[in-house]
Design a protein around this motif. Sequence first.
Motif, short mmCIF file in Angstrom:
data_model
loop_
_atom_site.label_atom_id
_atom_site.label_comp_id
_atom_site.label_asym_id
_atom_site.label_seq_id
_atom_site.Cartn_x
_atom_site.Cartn_y
_atom_site.Cartn_z
N SER A 73 64.37 7.64 30.83
CA SER A 73 65.41 8.56 31.29
C SER A 73 65.74 8.19 32.72
N ASP A 74 66.81 8.70 33.19
CA ASP A 74 67.29 8.28 34.50
C ASP A 74 67.38 9.49 35.41
N PRO A 75 66.84 9.42 36.60
CA PRO A 75 66.83 10.60 37.47
C PRO A 75 68.22 11.08 37.87
N VAL A 76 69.20 10.17 37.87
CA VAL A 76 70.52 10.57 38.35
C VAL A 76 71.34 11.18 37.22
N ASP A 77 71.34 10.53 36.09
CA ASP A 77 72.26 10.97 35.05
C ASP A 77 71.61 11.76 33.93
N HIS A 78 70.30 11.87 33.94
CA HIS A 78 69.60 12.62 32.89
C HIS A 78 70.10 12.22 31.52
N ARG A 79 70.25 10.91 31.35
CA ARG A 79 70.78 10.49 30.06
C ARG A 79 69.69 10.53 29.00
N ALA A 80 70.14 10.41 27.78
CA ALA A 80 69.21 10.36 26.65
C ALA A 80 68.38 9.09 26.75
N PRO A 81 67.20 9.11 26.19
CA PRO A 81 66.37 7.91 26.21
C PRO A 81 67.00 6.79 25.40
N LEU A 82 66.44 5.60 25.56
CA LEU A 82 66.99 4.42 24.92
C LEU A 82 66.87 4.53 23.40
N ILE A 83 65.72 4.97 22.94
CA ILE A 83 65.50 5.15 21.50
C ILE A 83 65.36 6.63 21.27
N LEU A 132 73.89 8.98 54.35
CA LEU A 132 73.92 10.42 54.10
C LEU A 132 72.86 10.80 53.08
N GLN A 133 72.69 9.93 52.11
CA GLN A 133 71.70 10.23 51.08
C GLN A 133 70.29 10.21 51.64
N ASP A 134 70.08 9.42 52.70
CA ASP A 134 68.78 9.44 53.39
C ASP A 134 68.44 10.83 53.87
N LYS A 135 69.50 11.56 54.31
CA LYS A 135 69.26 12.88 54.88
C LYS A 135 69.18 13.95 53.79
N THR A 136 70.07 13.85 52.79
CA THR A 136 70.18 14.97 51.85
C THR A 136 69.53 14.71 50.51
N GLY A 137 69.38 13.44 50.12
CA GLY A 137 68.82 13.16 48.81
C GLY A 137 69.70 13.62 47.66
N ASP A 138 70.97 13.82 47.95
CA ASP A 138 71.88 14.36 46.93
C ASP A 138 72.16 13.31 45.85
N HIS A 139 71.86 13.64 44.59
CA HIS A 139 72.09 12.68 43.50
C HIS A 139 73.56 12.38 43.32
N ASN A 140 74.40 13.32 43.69
CA ASN A 140 75.84 13.11 43.56
C ASN A 140 76.33 11.91 44.35
N LEU A 141 75.62 11.64 45.45
CA LEU A 141 76.03 10.51 46.28
C LEU A 141 75.87 9.21 45.52
N THR A 142 74.81 9.12 44.70
CA THR A 142 74.65 7.90 43.89
C THR A 142 75.84 7.74 42.97
#
Lengths: 511, 410, 185
Positions: A34-44, B175-185
Motif C-alpha cells: 500500500s502507499d502512504p500517499v494514495d492509500h491505494r489497493a494492494p498489488l494483489i 514546505l513538506q519538510d515543515k508540514t508533512g502534508d501528503h497533499n504536497l506530494t
Amino acid sequence: MSGTQNESGAIGAKGGQTAGSSAGLADPNHPENSDPVDHRAPLILGAPTFHAITEVVARPLERKPTRGWWICFLTSVAMVGVLGVSIAWLFWEGIGVWGLNNPVGWAFDITNFVFWVGIGHAGTLISAILFLFRQKWRTSINRSAEAMTLFAVMCALIFPGIHIGRPWVAYWMFPIPNQMAMWPQFRSPLMWDVFAVSIYGSVSALFWFVGLVPDLATIRDRSTGLRRKIFGALALGWRGSMRHWQHYEKAYLILAGLATPLVLSVHSIVSMDFATSQLPGWHTTIFPPYFVAGAIFSGFAMVVTLMVITRKAFGLEEIITMKHFDYMAKIMLVTGMMVGYAYGLEFFIAWFSGSAYELFTFKNRAFGPYAWAYWTMVSCNVLSPQLFWFKKVRGSLVWLFVLSIFVNIGMWFERFVIIVTSLHRDFLPSSWFYFRPTLFDVSTMIGSFGLFFMMFCLFVRFLPVVATAEVKTVLPQAAAHPPQAPVIQFDEQGGRDATDGRFGLAPGGAA
Amino acid sequence: MTDHAHSSSPRPVVLASSLWLPRDHSWRRFPSVGLVLAALGLGASLVGGLASPAIRSQLWHSWLVGALFVLSIGLGGLFFVLVHHSTQAGWSVVVRRIGENAMATLPWMALLFVPLLVFGMGDLFHWTHADAVAKDPLLQHKQAYLNSTFFLIRTVAYFAIWTFLALRLGALSRLQDKTGDHNLTRRMRRLSAPGLILFALSVTFFAFDWVMSLDPHWYSTIFGVYFFAGSVMAFFAFMTLIALGQQVLLPRLVNEEHLHDITKLMFAFLVFWAYMAFSQFMLIWYANLPEETGFFAQRLAGSWRPMSIALALGHFVVPFFFLLPRTIKRSPKASTIAALWLLAMHALDMYWLVMPSLHVGGITFSWLDAAALIGCIGVFLAVFGGSLRRQALVPLRDPRLPESITFENV
Amino acid sequence: MGLLRPSLPPGKSFGALAEFADPAELYHACEAVRDAGYTKWDAHTPFPVHGLDRAMGLKPSRLPWVVLVMALGGALAGIGLQGWVSTTAYPLVISGKPFFSWPAFVPVTFELSILGGALGAVFGMFAMNQLPTLYHPLFGKTSFERASDDGFFLSIESWDPKFDPDRTVELLRQLGAKEVELVHS
C-alpha cells in the motif's frame, strides 16, 4: 490445503496468513502492499495465500477449455488458413499479387513486419526493463507479455521471408558457406535485421523458458499421468533448491540486463532499414529512439487488449488488477507523447533544413493523397491517448480496451504512412504513383493476426498464464527478513543553519 | 500467526536536527569557494578576453562551453526530480534533495547566459551577420526562426520554464519538510507530469538554438535528445559524488543500495548517450548527404580527429567496461573515479560540440577554455552550496522516506 | 553422472527433510543450520526467498564471468565474420564505403554479443544447477510436492559429516519444523 473458489474463480483467503497490512494503511515494512500517499489497493487483491495463487492460475490448464476459448481458437485457425492460402498463392504467382509497384516497392509487407516486431517489444520491456526498475506490478503480466513477444516475432519474421520474391533462395541471407562461395552483404541494414530479429526471438524464447521452469515444476507436481511426464521433462527436474534459485536469479538478472539493450537495439536496427537511406521522410537521425518509443507504445496497447480479455476469461481479476492497467495506461501516455514529440520534431526540422524535398514530403503526408492515413495516425496516436490523463478513463475497462485498439490501428498506420507516403512521391515527379492494396495484401495481414491469436490461444490453454512464482514473491507474507526503517524523531533543536531563521519543528512529526 | 521475533527489537532513532549539514563540514565552504572561483575565472576571462577582437571570439566560445557544462548538470537535476515525482518513486526520496539543490542553480545559470546574449551573439552565431545572410539563401530561409529577437525570446522562455519548475518544486518540497502534508506530494506529482513535457520541448529547442545553430546549415532531429542524454548522465555523475558524501554523514539513511542505484543510472545514461551519439553518427555517415556530413567531416579532420576518437573511447568504451561489474558500482572509491571521469568527459563533449565552429582547421587550446570553465563551475558550486546549507539534506517529512531507507537491490 | 540423475554417493538414506510454516521460520532455521556447521544441505521454496542465500551462507554466483566471456566471444565472432566476409571472402563495393566499414558492423556485432551473453547465462545457469536432473530422492516424498506450491523445506543430506539421524532431526524439530521425515535414496 485448497483455497475456496466461488463460481467465477475468484480467490478466497481461507486459512493461512492474511496480508501484512490492510488496504489503506501505510506499513513501511511492506511498501509494496500500500502507499502512504494514495492509500491505494494492494498489488494483489483478496489477500490470497500462496496456494490460492497456484490454484487460480493452474486450474484453467487442468479443466476442459471453455466454449469461448474454442470460438477464439477456431476463428484464429481459420485465419491461419487464410494466411496459408495467401502465402501459397504469393509463392506460386509472385509478388505481383500484391499491390506493389514502382516506386512503392514496400507497403503492407514491411508495415506488418515493423508492426509485429514493435508489438513484441512491450513483452521484453515488461519482463526485463520493469524488472530492472524493481516494478513489482510486472509479475502479474510478464508471462503473457513475453509469450506475446514470441508470437509477435513469429508473425514478424514471416514477412521478410515471403516478400523477397524468390523465397527459395532465402537461405542466401544467412552466412552459410555455399557452392557459389557467396556471402551476405553486411553493410546492409536488411542484413542487420536478419541477425537482430532472429536473435531477439531466440533470446526472448530463452528468457521466457527460463522464467517458466519453476512454474512448470508447479504444474508437474499437481498433475498425474501424461501431463506429469510432459511437464516433468520440461521442468528439468526443478526442485526449488535455494542453491539453484541463487544461480537462477543471477541468470534472470543478467538476461534482463541483456534483454534491455536488445530491445533498444533491435527496433533501432529495424528503423535503420529506413533511416540509412537518403529518402526524405525516411532519413532522419531521430528514427532509432522514436521507433523504440513507438514499439513500446503499440506493444503495451496489445498487452492491454489481451489482458482485458484473459483476466476475465480465467478469473484472474485479483492478480491482474485495475492498478496494473493504470500503470500500463500511463506508460502508453508517456510513450505516445514521445511519438508525438518525434512527429513534431520531424516537421520542424523538415522546415528548418531548408530542403525542399523534406518539406514537400511532410506537407504531402498531411495534405496529399494519403492524408486520410496520416490523420488516422495522428488522431489515434497523439490525440486518443491523451484521454489517459483522466483517472476515470484509466479505470474503465471499456475505455482501456477501445483505446488500446485505436492505438494499434494508429501505430499500424504510422508505419504505413512512413513507408508508403515517402515512397510514392519522392524526388522525381514523373515517378510518382499511388499504391492500392490488393485482396492478398489484406488477407496476408489478417492471416498474421490469426497466427498471433492462435498461438496465444494455445499458450493460455496449455501453459500458466501468470508467473506464479514471481507473483508469490510480491505477496506480503513472502518476506522472511523485512528490514527495519529508522524512526526520524523531530527534536526541539530545529534548523541548524543561521541563514534560515525559525524552523518550527513540532516534536513527533507526521512521519 | 507466526511470531516474528526480530520485529520486536526497537527501531533505530535518528534526530531530525542531525539531517542538516553540520556546522563544521567542509561543504559549508562551497558558496565562498565557488564565488572565488567565479570571480577569478570569469573575471580573468572577461578582462583578458575583451582585450582584442581576435581573442574575443575565443572568450565567448569558451564561456559557452563552461555555461553548457554547468547548465546541463542543473537540467539533469531538474529531470531527476520531475521523473521522481511523476513516477512516485520510493527508493530515491532520501537522495532527492541532491537533485533539488542542483536544479536550484538553474535560475542563476541564466546570468551566465546574459553576457552571451548581450555581447557574444555576433561572435558565436554566423546567422546574426546580415551580410552573410544576404548572400546565403539557406540562411534567408531560416531567418524566420534564426533571428536575434526570436532567439532572445526563446531563451528567456526556456529559462523561465526551468526557473518556474525548479523554484516551485523546491518550494513545495521545503514546505513538506515543515508540514508533512501528503497533499504536497500529490501537488508535486501533478506539476511534474506536464512539467516533463515542457522540459522535453524546452531542452530540445535550447540545444537546437545554442548548440546546433553554431553551424546553421546543419541539422539533426536527434540532437536535442543527444544533449539531454549527456546532461542526465553528467547529473548522475555529480549526484554520485554528493551522495557518497552524504553516505558518510548519514550512514543510517543513505546506504550502498542508493549508491548502487545512482551508479546504475549513471551507467544507463552513459549507454543511452552512446546510443544517441552512435545513431546520429552512423546514420549521417551511411547516407553521406553533404548537408549533414559537414558536422562530422569537420570533427574528423586534422587534430580534431584524435579528439573525436578520444571522446568515443573515453566517454563510452572505457567507462562502460569499467562500470559493468556490480562490485564497482557498489564501491565508493571506484564510483568516485568513474563519476569524476565522466564529468570530465562530459566537459570534453561540450568542448567538442562547440569549438570546431571557432577552430575549424584543428584544435587550439586557450587559457580562456580553462578560465571560463572554472568560473562557470564556481557559479554552480556557489549556488548549489548555498542551497545545500539552507535546507535539510533529506526531505524530512516525505511520506515515502521510510520506504526509501529500507529498500534493497537485487 | 547420469545426465538425469544427481551425483550422490551410494547409500540407503538420503537425509532429513523438514517442513516449515513460512519463509521467516525457514530463514531463521537456515541461519541456525549454517551456524551449526552443516555443509551438505539445502532449502527448497516455491519462489526465491529474499535474503535466504545470505542466511545459508552461500557464496555469490560465478555466472557473470561465464556471461562476460561468452559475450566477448560473440562480439569477436561478429567483428571477425563481418570483417573477413567484407574484406576477403566476398568484398563488394557498396556506395563507396570502405570494405571494413566499422560503423556498419556495429549492429550485428552488438547483437551477437548479446546472443553470446544470453546463451552463457541460460546454459551456464543450467550447468551450474546440474539441470536437467529428472530423478532425485526428494521427489519420492509426496509432501515435497508442496515445495513448488506453498511449502518451505529444508533438507540435510546424510553424507554431511555432522549428520546424525537422531540429533539432526532433533535440531530441526527445535528450530520449529512442522514436520521432519527421513528420506530414502
